[in-house]
Design a protein around this motif. Structure first.
Motif, PDB file in Angstrom:
ATOM      1  N   TYR A  37       0.899  -1.277  -0.019  1.00 24.91           N
ATOM      2  CA  TYR A  37      -0.119   0.000   0.048  1.00 24.91           C
ATOM      3  C   TYR A  37       0.923   1.176  -0.015  1.00 24.91           C
ATOM      4  O   TYR A  37       1.933   1.313   0.792  1.00 24.91           O
ATOM      5  N   MET A  38       0.381   2.335  -0.551  1.00 27.35           N
ATOM      6  CA  MET A  38       1.189   3.553  -0.900  1.00 27.35           C
ATOM      7  C   MET A  38      -0.156   4.578  -0.613  1.00 27.35           C
ATOM      8  O   MET A  38      -1.215   4.499  -0.562  1.00 27.35           O
ATOM      9  N   THR A  39       0.508   5.655  -0.058  1.00 17.92           N
ATOM     10  CA  THR A  39      -0.392   6.862   0.265  1.00 17.92           C
ATOM     11  C   THR A  39      -0.789   7.604  -1.113  1.00 17.92           C
ATOM     12  O   THR A  39       0.120   8.071  -1.668  1.00 17.92           O
ATOM     13  N   LEU A  40      -2.236   7.897  -1.302  1.00 19.42           N
ATOM     14  CA  LEU A  40      -2.739   8.471  -2.458  1.00 19.42           C
ATOM     15  C   LEU A  40      -3.052   9.853  -2.040  1.00 19.42           C
ATOM     16  O   LEU A  40      -2.408  10.869  -2.982  1.00 19.42           O
ATOM     17  N   ILE A  41      -3.317  10.120  -0.830  1.00 16.29           N
ATOM     18  CA  ILE A  41      -3.608  11.661  -0.472  1.00 16.29           C
ATOM     19  C   ILE A  41      -3.661  11.372   1.154  1.00 16.29           C
ATOM     20  O   ILE A  41      -4.211  10.603   1.861  1.00 16.29           O
ATOM     21  N   THR A  42      -2.873  12.574   1.686  1.00 20.32           N
ATOM     22  CA  THR A  42      -2.926  12.496   3.141  1.00 20.32           C
ATOM     23  C   THR A  42      -3.834  13.021   3.877  1.00 20.32           C
ATOM     24  O   THR A  42      -4.341  12.653   4.704  1.00 20.32           O
ATOM     25  N   LYS A  43      -4.614  13.796   3.165  1.00 23.78           N
ATOM     26  CA  LYS A  43      -5.889  14.601   4.121  1.00 23.78           C
ATOM     27  C   LYS A  43      -6.664  15.157   2.966  1.00 23.78           C
ATOM     28  O   LYS A  43      -6.927  16.215   2.582  1.00 23.78           O
ATOM     29  N   ALA A  44      -7.636  14.132   2.585  1.00 22.18           N
ATOM     30  CA  ALA A  44      -8.951  14.602   1.675  1.00 22.18           C
ATOM     31  C   ALA A  44      -9.885  15.172   2.500  1.00 22.18           C
ATOM     32  O   ALA A  44     -10.320  14.577   3.743  1.00 22.18           O
ATOM     33  N   THR A  45     -10.689  16.439   2.222  1.00 19.67           N
ATOM     34  CA  THR A  45     -11.696  16.973   3.082  1.00 19.67           C
ATOM     35  C   THR A  45     -13.062  16.607   2.932  1.00 19.67           C
ATOM     36  O   THR A  45     -13.839  16.650   3.705  1.00 19.67           O
ATOM     37  N   GLY A  46     -13.241  15.911   1.686  1.00 16.66           N
ATOM     38  CA  GLY A  46     -14.721  15.427   1.298  1.00 16.66           C
ATOM     39  C   GLY A  46     -14.985  14.093   1.573  1.00 16.66           C
ATOM     40  O   GLY A  46     -13.745  13.218   2.294  1.00 16.66           O
ATOM     41  N   THR A  47     -15.934  13.216   0.993  1.00 18.74           N
ATOM     42  CA  THR A  47     -16.178  11.804   1.145  1.00 18.74           C
ATOM     43  C   THR A  47     -16.035  11.245  -0.154  1.00 18.74           C
ATOM     44  O   THR A  47     -16.762  10.185  -0.412  1.00 18.74           O
ATOM     45  N   SER A  48     -15.274  11.887  -1.242  1.00 21.55           N
ATOM     46  CA  SER A  48     -15.167  11.102  -2.073  1.00 21.55           C
ATOM     47  C   SER A  48     -13.874  11.813  -3.113  1.00 21.55           C
ATOM     48  O   SER A  48     -13.398  12.879  -2.690  1.00 21.55           O
ATOM     49  N   TYR A  49     -13.280  11.005  -4.011  1.00 21.29           N
ATOM     50  CA  TYR A  49     -12.060  11.280  -4.480  1.00 21.29           C
ATOM     51  C   TYR A  49     -11.854  10.433  -5.678  1.00 21.29           C
ATOM     52  O   TYR A  49     -12.367   9.447  -5.645  1.00 21.29           O
ATOM     53  N   SER A  50     -11.187  11.200  -6.731  1.00 23.71           N
ATOM     54  CA  SER A  50     -10.893  10.521  -8.317  1.00 23.71           C
ATOM     55  C   SER A  50      -9.562  10.137  -8.157  1.00 23.71           C
ATOM     56  O   SER A  50      -8.813  11.253  -8.308  1.00 23.71           O
TER      57      SER A  50
END
Length: 370
Positions: A37-50
């Motif tokens: 596993y690798m980090t895609l994003i450290t802190k997304a603010t919403g509940t969705s991501y593309s």
């Protein structure tokens, strides 16, 4: 989760139990195939991501909730299999250029109720009411059963797929989406050459109404210790591990302070036997706590500033190692820097405590004389 040709659209719900503190963001990790596993994003603010730019493979994802107490446990793993697109047959170019077929004009409102819709109002006004007012929605559905609010008021349906026509019959195929052709353009040289020849004044992105990607930087403009990878300047493979605490404190591995620490480690310490031995022992100690400290820095701006202030003496004295020209000098300079930093980090608190005690004695003596 949904996906298209080269994009995975992630959606998740807020945790039912936030541990007594509100959730401030989400960390997303992914892996390709059976890799780690690798980090895609450290802190997304919403509940969705593309996640875009996917190639043919299996992608797995998991999400962590973050609050003031730290990072929670991971969500269940979800996976998506991205298949490689099939290459289209090369369209035949007609000898004579045909005029592109224009889209038919959108018809005006279709209604049997006088005064509805009001021609003085923007059709979007009625669309917004239909989407947000249950009473209006019920009234519309009763009077216009089976009809769309967009057709009745003459608005453009955002979900309606736009038919793109060109001077080449059959291209593009309306059954295939824009990402299919953009993927082919980027991965198939023969298709790219064909497109550029037949559409010399138009880009593949403009044809499909897709935003142009960010310009790819010149590889020669990447700084020392970095190289071009996927259109982005990234760090070269390191001889040792990452400077986790310093990177979290200064926000990027390319900061001047992190580069200084890396250069001293790779160019001075690891080039000598004593320095390599020291780094081996130091790394075992350092990586036992540095990931936790780095996470705390990312979650607390105040703690990050404290760490930055604490690192100043070390960053100021380590450059002295650049003066070492031999194994013995590395040892001498290293011991001197360790003692100097020990004096700074321990001496200042001890001096402060003694000063406070002396001040208390003076005040006490003065009060007795009075």
């Amino acid at each position: 989760m949904t996906h298209s040709a080269n994009r995975a659209n992630l959606h998740w719900s807020s945790p039912s139990n936030d541990g007594g503190a509100p959730v401030t963001g989400y960390k997303i990790e992914y892996k390709i195939g059976s890799g780690s596993y690798m980090t895609l994003i450290t802190k997304a603010t919403g509940t969705s991501y593309s996640h875009t730019g996917l190639l043919a493979n299996t992608y797995s994802y998991r999400v962590y909730a973050i609050n003031s107490a730290g990072i929670g446990s991971p969500s269940n793993e979800v996976s998506v299999v991205v298949a490689a697109p099939t290459k289209p047959t090369t369209p035949t170019v007609p000898e004579e250029t045909e005029t592109p077929t224009e889209e038919p004009e959108r018809e005006g409102p279709k209604t049997h109720i006088p005064g509805f819709p009001d021609p003085a109002r923007d059709p979007q006004y009625y669309v917004d009411r239909y989407n947000n007012e249950p009473e209006f929605t019920a009234w519309f559905d009763k009077n216009f059963p089976g009809e769309s609010i967009y057709d009745v008021v003459g608005a453009i349906d955002p979900n309606e797929k736009k038919v793109i026509t060109t001077h080449i019959p059959g291209f593009p195929d309306p059954a295939k989406d824009s990402e299919y052709y953009i993927y082919l353009y980027k991965s198939e040289p023969s298709f790219k050459a064909w497109f550029d020849e037949n559409f010399p004044s138009q880009t593949i992105y403009a044809l499909f109404g897709v935003p142009e990607p960010e310009p790819v930087p010149d590889a020669t403009k990447c700084g020392a210790g970095t190289h071009l990878e996927g259109g982005v300047c990234v760090l070269d493979a390191e001889k040792g591990g990452g400077c986790l605490v310093a990177t979290a404190a200064y926000g990027t591995e390319l900061s001047t302070q992190v580069q200084l620490l890396r250069e001293i480690r790779d160019s001075v310490l690891l080039n000598t036997d004593s320095g390599a031995t020291f780094m081996a022992g130091f790394n075992q100690f350092y990586y036992s706590f540095s990931p936790t400290v780095a996470d705390l820095e990312r979650q607390s701006p105040v703690f990050k500033e404290i760490v930055k202030a604490t690192m100043l003496p070390m960053l100021s004295t380590l450059p002295l190692l650049n003066n070492a020209d031999s194994e013995s000098e590395v040892v001498l300079y290293g011991m001197g820097i360790i003692l100097l930093n020990a004096g700074i980090y321990l001496g200042i608190p001890v001096f402060s405590i003694l000063a406070i005690k002396n001040r208390s004695k003076i005040q006490h003596f003065a009060s007795q004389r009075q």
